[in-house]
Design an enzyme around this catalytic site. Structure first.
Site, short mmCIF file in Angstrom:
data_model
loop_
_atom_site.label_atom_id
_atom_site.label_comp_id
_atom_site.label_asym_id
_atom_site.label_seq_id
_atom_site.Cartn_x
_atom_site.Cartn_y
_atom_site.Cartn_z
N HIS A 39 16.94 -9.36 17.05
CA HIS A 39 17.21 -10.73 17.47
C HIS A 39 16.11 -11.28 18.35
CE1 HIS A 39 21.71 -11.42 16.63
NE2 HIS A 39 21.31 -10.41 15.89
N GLU A 108 20.11 -15.40 10.61
CA GLU A 108 20.91 -16.41 11.31
C GLU A 108 19.96 -17.42 11.95
OE1 GLU A 108 21.27 -13.17 13.01
OE2 GLU A 108 22.78 -12.38 11.64
#
Length: 322
Positions: A39, A108
């Site tokens: 991330h 995402e």
């Protein structure tokens, strides 16, 4: 065959040195494998971290000797060009002496928006993923690769350090299109919900007999109320579902989207406390759906050591029966 139980290096909730220490302790505790999130942002500001997963993986390869390591998952389409992902993965396979698996997904918005490339519709993201996987596999051969496709250009690329056996590629799924892609292009399938239909879709397109890896968040603490409070504070975003989670661009959006989720809602969805049976029941649906491996996420970066001690003594022996 018993389900293999894994440990998650959750980069959103701990710094890089801590993550490496945690995975080394997880190996000593007896976990079968480890995965790591990749991330650029935490889901919620209360999690507070987002170190570079690939640097952590390199250190983890040296700090461990037995456990397979895997990205869960890397998006090879926006922040990272697929040719760069191929080089990173090949290097990790060499550093870990054959213990690395490359988990890939369509990503995402939370993480991929930082390069300013926009966030296209889901079907476009899957097209990009399929093209990226093809590029990665071709580069794993060690041959020169040139590619001019719908989404990517590769000009005379070559990996100069390639392992004898390339890393197996896992593909994350959440619906029929991604299941088809995973079945056709993946060596294993990855999912975060115990949905048998996802595995059936994977099998129908060539995935039969291949590993299938799931993930389950848990919140261990001898004080159950503290465990619930921590899970609510740091993991309530997970109750939103992936159609929401893939689209929101930052922690502020997840905080707003999850503002009406109550601690009791989280406690119903996530095993909290120190009841071994409750944790086993959280994993059981994955075993019954046909998953061969399940990685646990212990919520709270500062609660890994007591969780690992408890898991070694009580939880892992109980989970071996699944």
């Amino acid at each position: 065959m018993a389900v293999r139980i894994g440990y998650t290096m959750m980069t959103e909730q701990a710094g890089p040195r801590e993550l490496v220490g945690h995975v080394a302790a997880a190996e000593r505790a007896g976990f079968d494998f480890s995965v790591i999130s990749d991330h650029s942002f935490p889901w919620l500001r209360s999690q507070g971290h987002a170190p570079y997963a690939w640097s952590v993986l390199g250190a983890a390869a040296q700090a461990t000797s037995r456990m397979p390591l895997m990205t869960y998952v890397t998006c090879p389409t926006f922040r990272y060009h697929p040719a760069v992902v191929a080089q990173k993965a090949a290097t990790m396979q060499l550093l870990s002496q054959g213990r690395f698996r490359l988990g890939l997904g369509s990503g995402e918005n939370l993480n991929e928006h930082i390069v300013g490339a926009g966030w296209p519709a889901a079907h476009v993201r899957l097209e990009m993923l399929a093209e990226a996987v093809d590029i990665v596999r071709r580069l794993f051969t060690g041959e020169y690769v040139s590619h001019h496709g719908a989404h990517y250009d590769v000009e005379n690329a070559k990996l100069w350090d390639v392992p004898d056996e390339p890393p197996p590629i896992g593909i994350a799924v959440s619906g029929p299109r991604s299941c088809e892609l995973a079945g056709r292009h993946g060596d294993l399938v990855i999912a975060v919900e115990p949905d048998r239909e996802l595995l059936e879709g994977f099998d129908a397109h060539g995935g039969a007999g291949k590993p299938r890896v799931g993930q389950v968040p848990v919140s261990y603490d001898t004080d159950r109320e503290a465990a619930v409070a921590r899970a609510h504070d740091q993991f309530r975003w997970a109750l939103g579902g992936w159609k929401v989670n893939a689209e929101l661009p930052g922690p502020a959006g997840f905080e707003q989207a999850s503002q009406h989720i109550r601690p009791e809602d989280v406690a119903e969805a996530i095993a909290c406390g120190d009841d071994v049976d409750a944790f086993v029941e959280a994993v059981r649906p994955y075993a019954e759906a046909g998953f061969t491996e399940v990685a646990l996420v212990q919520i709270g970066g500062d609660r890994q050591e007591p969780f690992l001690e408890w898991a070694e003594a009580k939880l892992l022996p109980a989970l071996r029966s699944l």
